[in-house]
Design a protein around this motif. Structure first.
Motif, PDB file in Angstrom:
ATOM      1  N   MET A 199       6.339   3.024  -6.230  1.00 56.34           N
ATOM      2  CA  MET A 199       6.666   2.129  -5.128  1.00 56.34           C
ATOM      3  C   MET A 199       6.835   2.920  -3.833  1.00 56.34           C
ATOM      4  SD  MET A 199       6.645  -1.001  -6.209  1.00 56.34           S
ATOM      5  CE  MET A 199       7.667  -1.996  -5.119  1.00 56.34           C
ATOM      6  N   GLN A 200       6.160   2.453  -2.770  1.00 55.58           N
ATOM      7  CA  GLN A 200       6.092   3.217  -1.527  1.00 55.58           C
ATOM      8  C   GLN A 200       7.467   3.495  -0.941  1.00 55.58           C
ATOM      9  OE1 GLN A 200       2.981   4.272  -0.001  1.00 55.58           O
ATOM     10  NE2 GLN A 200       4.447   5.581   1.045  1.00 55.58           N
ATOM     11  N   ASN A 201       8.340   2.497  -0.870  1.00 54.88           N
ATOM     12  CA  ASN A 201       9.635   2.697  -0.220  1.00 54.88           C
ATOM     13  C   ASN A 201      10.486   3.714  -0.966  1.00 54.88           C
ATOM     14  OD1 ASN A 201       9.846   0.759  -2.320  1.00 54.88           O
ATOM     15  ND2 ASN A 201      11.762  -0.023  -1.484  1.00 54.88           N
ATOM     16  N   TYR A 202      10.477   3.651  -2.311  1.00 53.68           N
ATOM     17  CA  TYR A 202      11.264   4.605  -3.077  1.00 53.68           C
ATOM     18  C   TYR A 202      10.628   5.994  -3.040  1.00 53.68           C
ATOM     19  CZ  TYR A 202      13.856   0.590  -4.849  1.00 53.68           C
ATOM     20  OH  TYR A 202      14.636  -0.542  -4.959  1.00 53.68           O
ATOM     21  N   TYR A 203       9.308   6.051  -3.065  1.00 55.68           N
ATOM     22  CA  TYR A 203       8.606   7.329  -2.945  1.00 55.68           C
ATOM     23  C   TYR A 203       8.975   8.012  -1.623  1.00 55.68           C
ATOM     24  CZ  TYR A 203       4.713  10.513  -1.948  1.00 55.68           C
ATOM     25  OH  TYR A 203       3.959  11.607  -1.598  1.00 55.68           O
ATOM     26  N   ASP A 204       8.942   7.262  -0.526  1.00 55.50           N
ATOM     27  CA  ASP A 204       9.288   7.824   0.785  1.00 55.50           C
ATOM     28  C   ASP A 204      10.739   8.301   0.809  1.00 55.50           C
ATOM     29  OD1 ASP A 204       6.730   7.276   1.696  1.00 55.50           O
ATOM     30  OD2 ASP A 204       7.296   5.394   2.676  1.00 55.50           O
ATOM     31  N   ALA A 205      11.637   7.504   0.222  1.00 55.77           N
ATOM     32  CA  ALA A 205      13.054   7.873   0.214  1.00 55.77           C
ATOM     33  C   ALA A 205      13.283   9.138  -0.614  1.00 55.77           C
ATOM     34  CB  ALA A 205      13.892   6.722  -0.328  1.00 55.77           C
TER      35      ALA A 205
END
Length: 271
Positions: free
Chosen positions: A57-63
């Motif tokens: 998931m993009q948001n968790y990957y970025d975080a």
């Protein structure tokens, strides 16, 4: 030093009890999700450990990339074959899955299920590239129904996590446990949410799992933990303001202007 627990069911406390004497440890987190909230690995990272996070998931990957610069974070899912797969994301939750049956069940419950195309890699290839010859102290798998496919992509004859914990349903009606047992692991605990397995060559760690977390573990729940007593919103706001004011005062005291004023005051006092 008090241990701060971030995991949702004391998983990190149990793991720390078993592994606290091993410095500079290494973990693999499949289905890592948020780097802080309900994280099994956050407390270990804070103590100098590092590892591999697998999160599509993009948001968790970025975080994860932002909060865990020492870690290797991969935007993919773990599977039994490399390639591209359909992944069913449920934004803002830890309930995303690669299992279409589970995804449909959650869609029927009214959840916002979004179909995504993501890269898939085997755990073996991930370990070959990023783990090398170092010991893997624990492998955590939280993949919402995709467990068997993840396990079939791992060569346990080459890579031997000391401890494996896998989120499992309360009914424990899974069909994959034999894959772990046949690979030379012993099921030592079901905590109501996860099954814990020890590599047979590390079975000496079993006493760490014989008792539930207790006061002797010297731990505290992180701020905002779901099991902690709810904080009064007004009090929480006041505490945040006090922390911000303290930080600003500390920064001001360390500034050149502040030090110059202090020197001038000392001169005037002596005059």
């Amino acid at each position: 030093m008090t241990f701060i627990s971030y995991a949702q069911n004391f998983e990190d406390v149990r793991l720390w009890r078993a592994l606290q004497h091993f410095g500079n440890g290494f973990y693999i987190d499949v289905g890592a999700n948020d780097p802080i909230h309900d994280s099994v690995t956050k407390a270990f990272y804070d103590r100098g450990w590092q590892g591999i996070n697998v999160e599509p998931m993009q948001n968790y990957y970025d975080a994860l990339r932002h909060h865990r610069p020492r870690d290797t974070t991969l935007q993919c899912i773990a599977s039994d074959q490399p390639g591209e797969l359909t992944f069913y994301g449920i934004p803002g939750t830890g309930l995303s899955t690669a299992d279409p049956v589970v995804a449909q069940e959650r869609k029927n419950l009214g959840m916002d299920v979004q179909s995504l195309t993501v890269n898939a890699r085997t755990l073996t290839s991930i370990c070959e590239e990023h783990a090398g010859e170092r010991p893997i102290h624990f492998l955590k798998i939280d993949v919402e129904g995709h467990e068997e496919t993840v396990l079939r992509g791992m060569d346990f004859s080459r890579f031997r996590p000391w401890i494996i914990l896998i989120e499992t349903p309360w009914e424990r009606d899974h069909t994959w446990e034999h894959l772990v047992i046949d690979a030379g692991y012993t099921n030592v605990l079901f905590d109501g949410l996860n099954s814990f397995f020890l590599a047979n060559e590390h079975i000496s760690l079993k006493p760490a799992f014989d008792l539930p977390p207790c006061n002797l573990d010297n731990f505290q729940l992180c701020k905002g933990h779901n099991l902690a007593h709810p904080v009064n919103p007004a009090l929480e706001t006041a505490l945040q303001r006090a922390e911000q004011a303290e930080a600003e005062l500390h920064a001001m005291q360390n500034s050149r202007a502040w030090r110059a004023v202090q020197k001038l005051r000392n001169v005037l006092r002596r005059a």
